[in-house]
Write an enzyme that holds these catalytic residues in place. Structure first.
Site, short mmCIF file in Angstrom:
data_model
loop_
_atom_site.label_atom_id
_atom_site.label_comp_id
_atom_site.label_asym_id
_atom_site.label_seq_id
_atom_site.Cartn_x
_atom_site.Cartn_y
_atom_site.Cartn_z
CD GLU A 1 -76.32 -50.64 54.12
OE1 GLU A 1 -75.44 -51.03 53.66
OE2 GLU A 1 -76.54 -50.07 55.15
N GLY B 1 -70.92 -51.88 51.42
CA GLY B 1 -70.05 -52.86 50.79
C GLY B 1 -68.55 -52.51 51.18
CG ASP C 1 -75.50 -56.46 52.87
OD1 ASP C 1 -75.33 -55.07 52.91
OD2 ASP C 1 -75.42 -57.07 52.08
N GLY D 1 -71.52 -51.26 47.55
CA GLY D 1 -71.88 -52.16 46.27
C GLY D 1 -72.54 -51.42 45.12
#
Length: 373
Positions: free
Chosen positions: A147, A124, A155, A72
């Protein structure tokens, strides 16, 4: 690069007059990092392709030679966190909602979805790859969920798909951010085919030359045979996950995170760069991220995919209002001092009630993802 062309969409015709939906992430300078503009364009187009009976398959890939997607685009997310603090953050809410919606549509799409995971596939980017029915890696693929180094957690459905990896490998990857190569991806089930990136155009040409029907299962089988014919014959680097499978299984997933951390930090790593880097990343990473990754994988192991995305949404929004995510991004990408000051600073200082607070709702009325099944 303007926001209008951060994704290139094409609908080339097949030999029988049907069409392929082809989306190419087009921000090679940022390693195709997923921005809000990207997901705002990708989600409606993917929905359109899923509904269109003449679209028989969907292809996702990335521009450039270095990455499918490095994750991301968290710089704008960081600035929104600094602006809103612990107040409701509409930018973060929109970004995570749309990103998760995109991932969920890929996971649940009944048509063949080919994701070409060449080069760097992180965060992502892995969220897009993981849900595809046909996941291609190349000899240069490097997959990771890093992360823990930025104060977030794995996530984009990671709490669901990592927990399903064999031998507790997913929990190890979540705690250490360790990278996977092509052999690791095939061994763990995160990849389905290893094909040389130089064959990408030939694969796309063969997809267009093929005759496709209306039976999605038959179309998926045809895509499988087509990709299998292009399997790379080059010798691949060996799988670190396979090499350390028994060690990881015995080390990770003990009765508590404390027990697991003690075993992880005590691993013999001399002469093994991959394992040594993994242990050092865990040692330097956010204690809150480690605790969240542990809690999420244990909570979500037997939950539905939709439930997992709902849970992750709450935790992601909570992370945007907490300390470590902004601090991790600052240290890695903004100031680049690589010296984050985590708060709490140690695993022993992370209280369970603090972790529990991350799972609270951040909305009035129905959950934003409540209509997913």
């Amino acid at each position: 690069m303007t926001e209008e062309n951060v994704v290139i969409f094409e609908e080339p015709a097949t030999a029988d007059g049907r069409r392929i939906g082809h989306a190419r992430l087009n921000a090679p300078a940022s390693l195709n990092a997923l921005s809000l503009a990207m997901v705002e364009q990708l989600l409606p187009r993917l929905k359109q392709w899923i509904r269109d009976p003449d679209i028989v398959a969907i292809v996702l890939d990335g521009a450039g030679s270095r990455a499918f997607s490095a994750g991301g685009d968290i710089r704008d997310l960081y600035h929104s966190i600094k602006e809103y603090g612990d107040r409701p953050n509409p930018y973060a809410q929109r970004f995570f909602f749309l990103e998760y919606a995109l991932d969920y549509r890929i996971h649940t799409c009944t048509k063949p979805v080919l994701c070409w995971g060449h080069g760097i596939v992180m965060g992502g980017g892995l969220g897009l790859l993981a849900g595809a029915s046909h996941r291609v890696v190349t000899p240069e693929t490097r997959i990771a969920m890093p992360e823990i180094s930025i104060g977030l957690f794995p996530d984009v459905g990671g709490s669901w798909f990592l927990s399903r990896l064999p031998g507790r490998a997913g929990l190890f990857l979540a705690l250490t951010g360790a990278p996977m190569n092509a052999s690791d991806a095939l061994f763990s089930g995160m990849g389905d085919f290893c094909i040389d990136d130089s064959a990408r155009d030939a694969v796309l040409a063969d997809i267009l030359k093929a005759h496709w029907g209306t039976d999605t299962a038959a179309n998926k089988a045809q895509m499988t045979h087509l990709l299998d014919a292009h399997e790379s014959k080059a010798e691949r680097a060996p799988s670190n996950l396979r090499k350390h499978f028994d060690l990881i299984r015995k080390t990770v997933g003990m009765a508590s995170l404390k027990d697991t951390a003690e075993r992880l930090l005590a691993l013999p790593t001399e002469g093994d760069e991959w394992l040594a880097t993994a242990v050092d990343t865990f040692r330097r990473g956010s204690p809150t991220s480690a605790a969240l990754a542990w809690e999420l994988q244990h909570r979500c192991r037997h939950r539905s995919l939709a439930d997992v995305f709902r849970i992750e949404y709450n935790v992601a929004i909570s992370c945007c209002a907490a300390h470590d995510f902004a601090e991790g991004v600052r240290a890695l990408l903004i100031d680049k001092d690589r010296s984050p000051k985590w708060d709490p600073p140690t695993l022993a200082a992370v209280e369970q009630k603090f972790i529990e607070s991350h799972f609270r709702d951040h909305h009035d009325g129905a959950h934003p993802l409540s209509d997913w099944r």
